[in-house]
Scaffold this active site. Structure first.
Site, PDB file in Angstrom:
ATOM      1  N   ALA A   1       0.857  -1.189   0.000  1.00  0.00           N
ATOM      2  CA  ALA A   1       0.000   0.000   0.000  1.00  0.00           C
ATOM      3  C   ALA A   1       0.888   1.232   0.000  1.00  0.00           C
ATOM      4  O   ALA A   1       2.000   1.205   0.543  1.00  0.00           O
ATOM      5  CB  ALA A   1      -0.923   0.014   1.222  1.00  0.00           C
TER       6      ALA A   1
ATOM      7  N   SER B   1      -0.089   9.007   1.543  1.00  0.00           N
ATOM      8  CA  SER B   1       0.323  10.382   1.291  1.00  0.00           C
ATOM      9  C   SER B   1       1.744  10.691   1.763  1.00  0.00           C
ATOM     10  O   SER B   1       2.458  11.448   1.116  1.00  0.00           O
ATOM     11  CB  SER B   1      -0.652  11.346   1.967  1.00  0.00           C
TER      12      SER B   1
ATOM     13  N   LYS C   1       5.999   0.418   7.689  1.00  0.00           N
ATOM     14  CA  LYS C   1       5.650   1.711   7.088  1.00  0.00           C
ATOM     15  C   LYS C   1       6.907   2.563   6.998  1.00  0.00           C
ATOM     16  O   LYS C   1       7.576   2.824   8.010  1.00  0.00           O
ATOM     17  CB  LYS C   1       4.590   2.398   7.943  1.00  0.00           C
TER      18      LYS C   1
ATOM     19  N   ASP D   1      -8.627  10.017  10.784  1.00  0.00           N
ATOM     20  CA  ASP D   1      -8.396   9.849   9.346  1.00  0.00           C
ATOM     21  C   ASP D   1      -9.291   8.729   8.820  1.00  0.00           C
ATOM     22  O   ASP D   1      -8.802   7.679   8.385  1.00  0.00           O
ATOM     23  CB  ASP D   1      -6.922   9.525   9.090  1.00  0.00           C
TER      24      ASP D   1
END
Length: 454
Positions: free
Chosen positions: A131, A134, A152, A281
Site C-alpha cells: 500500500a 500520502s 511503514k 483519518d
C-alpha cells in the site's frame, strides 16, 4: 517511478497547472457545444476529464496533494449523481494506492534508520509495497520473531512536500470548492496543514496505536494491530489481512455493508471514551473487514498518524445539544450553542430556525436504525449549498470553534463513508452507549437502580 518530488518549484508547477487545465477544458467544452454536442454530454465529458487530471496529479505527487485528495474522497456521496460517476473511480483510487517509491530509496531509508544490518531484523521483506499513501508506503514482511508485520516507511522529503502542496492548494481553494457542494475547502486545507508535524512523527503515531491496541485487545468487534518497532521514519506493526473497506463499498454484500457501518460508528464513538483519542483519518483505506467465527466480521483499524486528543472523551456539549435538539428544546439548544461559541456574540438568530436547520442533519440519531444513502447525503449537501435556501443563509452565520474542528470533520467523513457503504446502522445505540450527555443523568441513575433491584 521517480522519488517523491522534493523541489518545491517542481511540485508547485504541477499544482499550479491545475487551474489552467480547468479553464482549458471549459473552453474545449464550449467548442464542443458550438460543434453540435449536447450540453449534458459535454458536461459529463468535462467532469470526467477534470477528475482524471486532478486526481492523477494528486496521486502522483503524494504528500499534501494526495492527503487532500483522500480527505475529499469520503465526500463524493454529496455530489449529484450525474456528476459523481466520473469522480467516484478517480477519488477512490486514492484511498488504497499511489505510485510507489523505488526499491533503492526504501532500502536507503531502512539502512539509515535501522542500521546497515536492517535486513537481519526480518525473516522476509517484500520490496514491492502492499500500500502507498500520502507520506509513506507499507511493505509486508516477517519479523525476526516470526510475526507477520507491516513496515511503514516515510517518503524522504515528505514534510516539505506536505507543506508546499497544501500552501499551493489553498491558493486556488475557491476553484476546488464546486467539487463538493456545501463544503468550504479552505478550512479543510488549513486544518490539514495544522496536523502536518504530528502526522510526520511516527513516535506519536506509535503511542496512539499502542493505546488503541491495548484498549481493544480481545475486543469482539474491533482489532488494532500491535506496534512491533518504531524509529524515525519507520513504523513496524503486526500485519492484518481482511477486505479493504473500499472493496466492501464497491462489491460487498448488504450484510458486510451493514456490519462494517455499525462497527465504524461504534469505533468512532467508543474510541474517545475508551482511549481519550479520536482516530481522525476515517477514509476507507484505513479500515479492513475481518472474518470472525463468533461475530461474523470484525473491523480492523489502521493508521493512527492523525488523532485528536480528548482526555475526557467527546465533549459533553455534543451529547447535550444532540439530545435537546431531538427533544425539540430550541431555546436550550440555542443557549448552549452560544456558550460554546457556535454562535458569536455579535450574531442574533431565532432558536426555532436553528432547530429547523439542525433536525435534518441529525435524522440518523432519531430512529432506532437508519439507512445511510448517497441520496440522503446529496439532499443534505444541496440544502446547505443552495444560496436561496434558509439553511444556507443560517449556516453562513454559524461558527465552528477550533476545539470542535477536527471532531466535526471526522464525524462528517465517517457519515460520508457510511453513505458510500449504503449501510443500515443502529446509530442511536452507539450514541446512548458512548456519547457523554446523550442519555440524561437521571436516566442513567434509573437504569442503575433497576439493575440493582434485579
Amino acid at each position: 517511478m521517480s522519488d517523491l518530488p522534493r523541489k518545491a518549484v517542481t511540485r508547485t508547477a504541477k499544482l499550479a497547472a491545475l487551474p489552467l487545465g480547468f479553464a482549458g477544458r471549459a473552453t474545449w467544452g464550449l467548442g464542443k457545444r458550438i460543434g453540435g454536442k449536447s450540453a449534458e454530454i459535454v458536461g459529463r465529458e468535462l467532469q470526467q476529464r477534470t477528475a482524471e487530471q486532478l486526481f492523477k496529479v494528486l496521486g502522483e505527487l503524494k504528500g499534501g496533494a494526495m492527503k487532500f485528495g483522500q480527505a475529499m474522497s469520503v465526500f463524493e456521496s454529496a455530489l449529484p449523481e450525474e456528476v459523481a460517476g466520473p469522480y467516484r473511480a478517480a477519488l477512490t483510487k486514492l484511498q488504497e494506492a499511489a505510485p510507489p517509491m523505488p526499491t533503492r530509496t526504501v532500502h536507503s531509508v531502512l539502512e539509515e534508520r535501522l542500521g546497515e544490518d536492517w535486513s537481519e531484523l526480518f525473516v522476509e521483506f517484500e520490496d514491492k509495497p502492499s500500500a502507498a499513501a500520502s507520506i509513506g508506503q507499507v511493505h509486508r514482511g516477517v519479523w525476526h520473531d516470526g510475526r507477520e508485520v507491516a513496515v511503514k516507511v516515510q517518503y524522504p522529503g515528505a514534510g516539505e512536500a506536505l507543506l508546499s502542496d497544501l500552501t499551493q492548494l489553498s491558493r486556488f481553494a475557491r476553484l476546488l470548492g464546486p467539487l463538493i457542494p456545501g463544503m468550504d475547502i479552505k478550512p479543510l486545507i488549513a486544518e490539514l496543514r495544522d496536523r502536518v508535524s504530528e502526522e510526520l512523527d511516527y513516535g506519536l503515531e506509535a503511542q496512539a496505536q499502542k493505546a488503541h491496541a491495548e484498549e481493544f485487545a480481545g475486543d469482539p468487534d474491533v482489532l488494532v494491530p500491535a506496534v512491533v518497532h518504531q524509529c524515525d521514519q519507520v513504523l513496524v506493526t503486526e500485519w492484518i489481512d481482511g477486505i479493504p473497506l473500499s472493496e466492501v463499498i464497491a462489491d460487498g454484500t448488504q450484510e458486510q455493508r451493514d456490519r462494517a457501518g455499525q462497527l465504524l460508528a461504534r469505533f468512532l464513538f467508543s474510541g474517545p471514551a475508551r482511549t481519550g483519542l479520536l482516530h481522525a483519518d476515517p477514509h476507507p483505506g484505513n479500515f479492513r473487514l475481518l472474518p470472525d467465527e463468533k461475530n461474523g466480521w470484525r473491523l480492523g483499524v489502521l493508521d493512527f498518524g492523525t488523532v485528536d486528543r480528548l482526555p475526557g472523551g467527546l465533549p459533553l456539549p455534543i451529547g447535550d445539544s444532540l439530545r435537546m435538539t431531538l427533544d425539540g428544546e430550541a431555546e436550550a439548544v440555542y443557549e448552549l450553542l452560544c456558550e460554546e461559541g457556535f454562535v458569536k456574540e455579535s450574531i442574533d438568530l431565532e432558536p426555532d430556525a436553528v432547530l429547523d436547520y439542525l433536525l435534518p442533519i441529525i435524522e440518523p440519531a432519531q430512529a432506532d436504525e437508519f439507512t445511510f444513502t448517497r441520496g440522503w447525503m446529496r439532499s443534505q449537501a444541496a440544502r446547505v449549498a443552495d444560496p436561496r435556501s434558509p439553511a444556507h443563509q443560517l449556516g453562513k452565520r454559524l461558527n465552528l470553534p477550533p476545539a470542535y474542528l477536527l471532531i466535526h470533520r471526522v464525524t462528517l467523513s465517517t457519515i460520508g463513508v457510511l453513505c458510500q457503504l449504503g449501510a443500515t446502522v443502529r446509530l442511536r445505540d452507539e450514541l446512548e452507549e458512548w456519547l457523554p450527555g446523550f442519555v440524561p443523568d437521571e436516566e442513567l441513575l434509573d437504569e442503575e437502580d433497576a439493575a440493582a433491584e434485579a
